[in-house]
Scaffold this motif. Structure first.
Motif, PDB file in Angstrom:
ATOM      1  N   PRO A  53       0.753  -1.297  -0.087  1.00  0.00           N
ATOM      2  CA  PRO A  53      -0.018  -0.048   0.019  1.00  0.00           C
ATOM      3  C   PRO A  53       0.764   1.347  -0.092  1.00  0.00           C
ATOM      4  O   PRO A  53       1.966   1.209   0.380  1.00  0.00           O
ATOM      5  CB  PRO A  53      -0.631  -0.123   1.225  1.00  0.00           C
ATOM      6  CG  PRO A  53       0.023  -0.958   2.184  1.00  0.00           C
ATOM      7  CD  PRO A  53       0.663  -1.881   1.191  1.00  0.00           C
ATOM      8  N   LEU A  56       0.556   3.400   5.495  1.00  0.00           N
ATOM      9  CA  LEU A  56       0.303   2.416   6.633  1.00  0.00           C
ATOM     10  C   LEU A  56      -0.148   3.275   7.695  1.00  0.00           C
ATOM     11  O   LEU A  56       0.178   4.281   7.988  1.00  0.00           O
ATOM     12  CB  LEU A  56       1.389   1.701   6.986  1.00  0.00           C
ATOM     13  CG  LEU A  56       1.809   0.431   6.231  1.00  0.00           C
ATOM     14  CD1 LEU A  56       3.058  -0.172   6.783  1.00  0.00           C
ATOM     15  CD2 LEU A  56       0.842  -0.548   5.922  1.00  0.00           C
ATOM     16  N   SER A 100      -7.143  -9.688   7.358  1.00  0.00           N
ATOM     17  CA  SER A 100      -7.376  -8.381   7.006  1.00  0.00           C
ATOM     18  C   SER A 100      -8.581  -8.028   6.527  1.00  0.00           C
ATOM     19  O   SER A 100      -9.559  -9.042   6.478  1.00  0.00           O
ATOM     20  CB  SER A 100      -6.280  -8.106   5.659  1.00  0.00           C
ATOM     21  OG  SER A 100      -6.948  -9.102   4.440  1.00  0.00           O
ATOM     22  N   PHE A 145      -1.714  -2.005  11.799  1.00  0.00           N
ATOM     23  CA  PHE A 145      -1.349  -2.035  10.184  1.00  0.00           C
ATOM     24  C   PHE A 145      -0.791  -3.187   9.425  1.00  0.00           C
ATOM     25  O   PHE A 145      -0.756  -3.051   8.305  1.00  0.00           O
ATOM     26  CB  PHE A 145      -0.930  -0.715   9.784  1.00  0.00           C
ATOM     27  CG  PHE A 145       0.370  -0.570  10.815  1.00  0.00           C
ATOM     28  CD1 PHE A 145       1.586  -1.182  10.283  1.00  0.00           C
ATOM     29  CD2 PHE A 145       0.606   0.325  11.463  1.00  0.00           C
ATOM     30  CE1 PHE A 145       2.949  -1.309  10.729  1.00  0.00           C
ATOM     31  CE2 PHE A 145       2.000   0.441  12.147  1.00  0.00           C
ATOM     32  CZ  PHE A 145       3.118  -0.241  11.705  1.00  0.00           C
ATOM     33  N   ASP A 148      -2.821  -4.346   6.874  1.00  0.00           N
ATOM     34  CA  ASP A 148      -3.006  -3.868   5.496  1.00  0.00           C
ATOM     35  C   ASP A 148      -1.914  -4.372   4.544  1.00  0.00           C
ATOM     36  O   ASP A 148      -1.905  -3.904   3.404  1.00  0.00           O
ATOM     37  CB  ASP A 148      -2.657  -2.299   5.764  1.00  0.00           C
ATOM     38  CG  ASP A 148      -3.605  -1.618   6.688  1.00  0.00           C
ATOM     39  OD1 ASP A 148      -4.765  -2.319   6.867  1.00  0.00           O
ATOM     40  OD2 ASP A 148      -3.356  -0.466   7.116  1.00  0.00           O
TER      41      ASP A 148
END
Length: 163
Positions: A53, A56, A100, A145, A148
């Motif tokens: 990603p 975060l 997740s 996180f 993620d």
């Protein structure tokens, strides 16, 4: 047509301005130094890094790194780092199954160095992925996180699960 002298001065001014702009932009770059993992050249690592990603924890932006198959979020001295191609960690230690929000899950071996630096290494995936979270990040963030990163980490198929 401009005289040759004028053209030369204008060219020099343009080149000097371009050089200053390049130097100032390079000075703003926040490249994070990350040690390359032994199996970083594994093609699956490229897929992992391409799928990480852009942010975060809601406020840790992705920043450039200086090594193959790595990613980082935050700023120098306070960055979460990811390395793909690390050695697989055995089932010993704290193995946690993390779900997740997108329905994927990853098993992680979780450790701390006793100084509030957290380490997460995927379990049952080859090549393994390591994520290190320094104390400067855990002062203001939980390590939740880590979930993620599941879409990126699941680019490497799981062959084992935590028991």
């Amino acid at each position: 047509m401009l005289p040759a002298r004028t053209f030369t001065r204008r060219t020099a001014v343009v080149l000097a301005a371009a050089a200053l702009t390049t130097m100032s932009l390079a000075g703003c770059s926040r490249t994070i130094g990350v040690e390359v993992a032994p199996d970083a050249a594994d093609p699956l690592c490229a897929e992992v890094v391409l799928a990480v990603p852009d942010e975060l924890g809601g406020d840790l932006p992705k920043v450039p790194t200086d090594a193959q198959a790595t990613a980082a979020w935050g700023e120098p001295g306070a960055a979460v780092t990811l390395r793909c191609g690390v050695e697989q960690v055995g089932p010993a230690g704290d193995c946690q199954h993390v779900d997740s929000g997108d329905g994927t899950s990853v098993d992680w071996i979780v450790a701390t160095d006793g100084k509030d630096t957290w380490s997460f290494v995927t379990y049952g995936r080859e090549p393994a992925v390591e994520v290190v979270v320094p104390p400067a990040v855990t002062e203001d963030h939980s390590t939740s996180f880590i979930s993620d990163l599941a879409p990126a980490v699941t680019q490497v198929p799981a062959t084992k699960e935590c028991q």
